[in-house]
Design a protein around this motif. Structure first.
Motif, PDB file in Angstrom:
ATOM      1  N   GLN A  74       0.816  -1.216   0.000  1.00 30.93           N
ATOM      2  CA  GLN A  74       0.000   0.000   0.000  1.00 30.93           C
ATOM      3  C   GLN A  74       0.850   1.267   0.000  1.00 30.93           C
ATOM      4  OE1 GLN A  74      -3.793   0.141   2.280  1.00 30.93           O
ATOM      5  NE2 GLN A  74      -2.847  -1.570   3.385  1.00 30.93           N
ATOM      6  N   ALA A  75       1.931   1.263   0.787  1.00 33.48           N
ATOM      7  CA  ALA A  75       2.753   2.469   0.927  1.00 33.48           C
ATOM      8  C   ALA A  75       4.111   2.108   1.498  1.00 33.48           C
ATOM      9  CB  ALA A  75       2.065   3.477   1.852  1.00 33.48           C
ATOM     10  N   ASP A  76       5.107   2.901   1.119  1.00 30.13           N
ATOM     11  CA  ASP A  76       6.436   2.789   1.716  1.00 30.13           C
ATOM     12  C   ASP A  76       6.561   3.874   2.772  1.00 30.13           C
ATOM     13  OD1 ASP A  76       7.281   0.672   0.141  1.00 30.13           O
ATOM     14  OD2 ASP A  76       8.156   1.979  -1.384  1.00 30.13           O
ATOM     15  N   SER A  77       6.934   3.491   3.984  1.00 32.35           N
ATOM     16  CA  SER A  77       7.142   4.455   5.058  1.00 32.35           C
ATOM     17  C   SER A  77       8.501   5.111   4.885  1.00 32.35           C
ATOM     18  CB  SER A  77       7.102   3.760   6.429  1.00 32.35           C
ATOM     19  OG  SER A  77       5.812   3.300   6.711  1.00 32.35           O
ATOM     20  N   LEU A  78       8.522   6.430   4.881  1.00 26.70           N
ATOM     21  CA  LEU A  78       9.775   7.170   4.791  1.00 26.70           C
ATOM     22  C   LEU A  78      10.193   7.696   6.158  1.00 26.70           C
ATOM     23  CD1 LEU A  78       9.025   9.158   1.517  1.00 26.70           C
ATOM     24  CD2 LEU A  78      10.107   6.917   1.780  1.00 26.70           C
ATOM     25  N   ALA A  79       9.225   8.138   6.946  1.00 18.47           N
ATOM     26  CA  ALA A  79       9.482   8.611   8.315  1.00 18.47           C
ATOM     27  C   ALA A  79       8.165   8.610   9.065  1.00 18.47           C
ATOM     28  CB  ALA A  79      10.079  10.020   8.305  1.00 18.47           C
ATOM     29  N   TRP A  80       8.247   8.450  10.373  1.00 19.68           N
ATOM     30  CA  TRP A  80       7.049   8.514  11.205  1.00 19.68           C
ATOM     31  C   TRP A  80       7.419   8.848  12.633  1.00 19.68           C
ATOM     32  CZ3 TRP A  80       7.597   5.090  15.105  1.00 19.68           C
ATOM     33  CH2 TRP A  80       8.347   3.943  14.892  1.00 19.68           C
ATOM     34  N   HIS A 117      -1.400  11.262  18.768  1.00 25.13           N
ATOM     35  CA  HIS A 117      -1.517  11.301  17.315  1.00 25.13           C
ATOM     36  C   HIS A 117      -0.255  10.729  16.672  1.00 25.13           C
ATOM     37  CE1 HIS A 117       0.733  15.040  18.098  1.00 25.13           C
ATOM     38  NE2 HIS A 117       1.158  14.970  16.854  1.00 25.13           N
ATOM     39  N   PHE A 118      -0.334  10.550  15.361  1.00 24.89           N
ATOM     40  CA  PHE A 118       0.878  10.176  14.634  1.00 24.89           C
ATOM     41  C   PHE A 118       1.022  11.024  13.381  1.00 24.89           C
ATOM     42  CE2 PHE A 118      -2.019   6.879  12.703  1.00 24.89           C
ATOM     43  CZ  PHE A 118      -1.865   7.201  11.364  1.00 24.89           C
ATOM     44  N   HIS A 119       2.277  11.151  12.941  1.00 26.21           N
ATOM     45  CA  HIS A 119       2.626  11.745  11.657  1.00 26.21           C
ATOM     46  C   HIS A 119       3.358  10.648  10.886  1.00 26.21           C
ATOM     47  CE1 HIS A 119       1.631  15.774  13.018  1.00 26.21           C
ATOM     48  NE2 HIS A 119       2.371  15.568  14.084  1.00 26.21           N
ATOM     49  N   TRP A 120       2.992  10.487   9.625  1.00 27.09           N
ATOM     50  CA  TRP A 120       3.528   9.385   8.825  1.00 27.09           C
ATOM     51  C   TRP A 120       3.828   9.893   7.418  1.00 27.09           C
ATOM     52  CZ3 TRP A 120      -0.094   4.788   7.238  1.00 27.09           C
ATOM     53  CH2 TRP A 120       0.648   3.704   6.771  1.00 27.09           C
ATOM     54  N   LEU A 121       5.075   9.906   7.049  1.00 28.03           N
ATOM     55  CA  LEU A 121       5.505  10.314   5.719  1.00 28.03           C
ATOM     56  C   LEU A 121       5.605   9.060   4.871  1.00 28.03           C
ATOM     57  CD1 LEU A 121       6.507  12.789   4.031  1.00 28.03           C
ATOM     58  CD2 LEU A 121       8.831  12.138   4.733  1.00 28.03           C
ATOM     59  N   VAL A 122       4.787   8.993   3.817  1.00 31.89           N
ATOM     60  CA  VAL A 122       4.707   7.783   3.005  1.00 31.89           C
ATOM     61  C   VAL A 122       4.825   8.105   1.523  1.00 31.89           C
ATOM     62  CG1 VAL A 122       3.204   6.598   4.660  1.00 31.89           C
ATOM     63  CG2 VAL A 122       2.186   7.805   2.722  1.00 31.89           C
ATOM     64  N   ASP A 159      10.966   6.799  13.476  1.00 34.30           N
ATOM     65  CA  ASP A 159      11.960   6.217  12.593  1.00 34.30           C
ATOM     66  C   ASP A 159      11.956   6.989  11.280  1.00 34.30           C
ATOM     67  OD1 ASP A 159      13.990   4.530  11.799  1.00 34.30           O
ATOM     68  OD2 ASP A 159      12.687   2.820  11.371  1.00 34.30           O
ATOM     69  N   ALA A 160      13.043   6.877  10.542  1.00 35.46           N
ATOM     70  CA  ALA A 160      13.171   7.475   9.218  1.00 35.46           C
ATOM     71  C   ALA A 160      14.136   6.620   8.411  1.00 35.46           C
ATOM     72  CB  ALA A 160      13.679   8.917   9.314  1.00 35.46           C
ATOM     73  N   ILE A 161      13.876   6.495   7.135  1.00 33.46           N
ATOM     74  CA  ILE A 161      14.724   5.633   6.305  1.00 33.46           C
ATOM     75  C   ILE A 161      16.137   6.173   6.163  1.00 33.46           C
ATOM     76  CG2 ILE A 161      12.788   4.673   4.997  1.00 33.46           C
ATOM     77  CD1 ILE A 161      13.653   6.538   2.653  1.00 33.46           C
TER      78      ILE A 161
END
Length: 152
Positions: free
Chosen positions: A56-62, A68-73, A148-150
């Motif tokens: 569905q998505a690749d996580s780049l950072a979260w 709450h959460f922030h999720w860069l995908v 985490d972040a890639i």
């Protein structure tokens, strides 16, 4: 003429594009700080990983904050509503079971922002993972465990 709800107005211009990078945010119901419990936060992270394994998505950072959460995908084979529905519904079931509770877990809807190609992704990721610092939860990013972040 009836007025549309704020949530519907937010969805009106929402467009999902495979390969596009998005910053997604979801908030717990009544902003309850459930993720002060590290294990509850890890159950959300498990859903981020499942979204990747399902394509569905690749996580780049979260970062998972107390409420709450922030999720860069990078969106893959999904749409934003489908990705967030599966992430929020599965995490709600898991977290409610873990906490021995039931009922609504997340606020309705979510916030998304498409990241323009000219934006510096590393700067966006740093902004995301620095949330615990800005909130005064820790003095150093590495003292907070739910991020985490890639690039790291």
């Amino acid at each position: 003429m009836p007025t549309r709800s704020h949530a519907n107005q937010l969805r009106a211009g929402r467009y999902s594009q495979s390969g596009q990078i998005y910053l997604l945010t979801a908030v717990t119901h009544l902003r309850e700080p459930v993720f002060r419990d590290w294990r509850a936060g890890r159950l959300v992270v498990d859903q981020f990983r499942l979204a990747k394994s399902e394509g569905q998505a690749d996580s780049l950072a979260w970062v998972v904050m107390p409420d709450h959460f922030h999720w860069l995908v990078e969106l893959q084979n999904s749409t934003l509503p489908r990705l967030m529905l599966s992430t929020k519904s599965r995490s709600a079931r898991e977290i409610n079971a873990y906490l021995g509770r039931s009922g609504q877990f997340w606020q309705k809807g979510f916030h998304d922002r498409a990241i323009r190609r000219e934006e510096n992704l590393l700067a966006v990721a740093r902004y995301i993972i620095a949330n615990p610092l800005r909130a005064g939860l820790v003095k150093r990013v590495h003292d907070y465990s739910l991020w985490d972040a890639i690039w790291l």
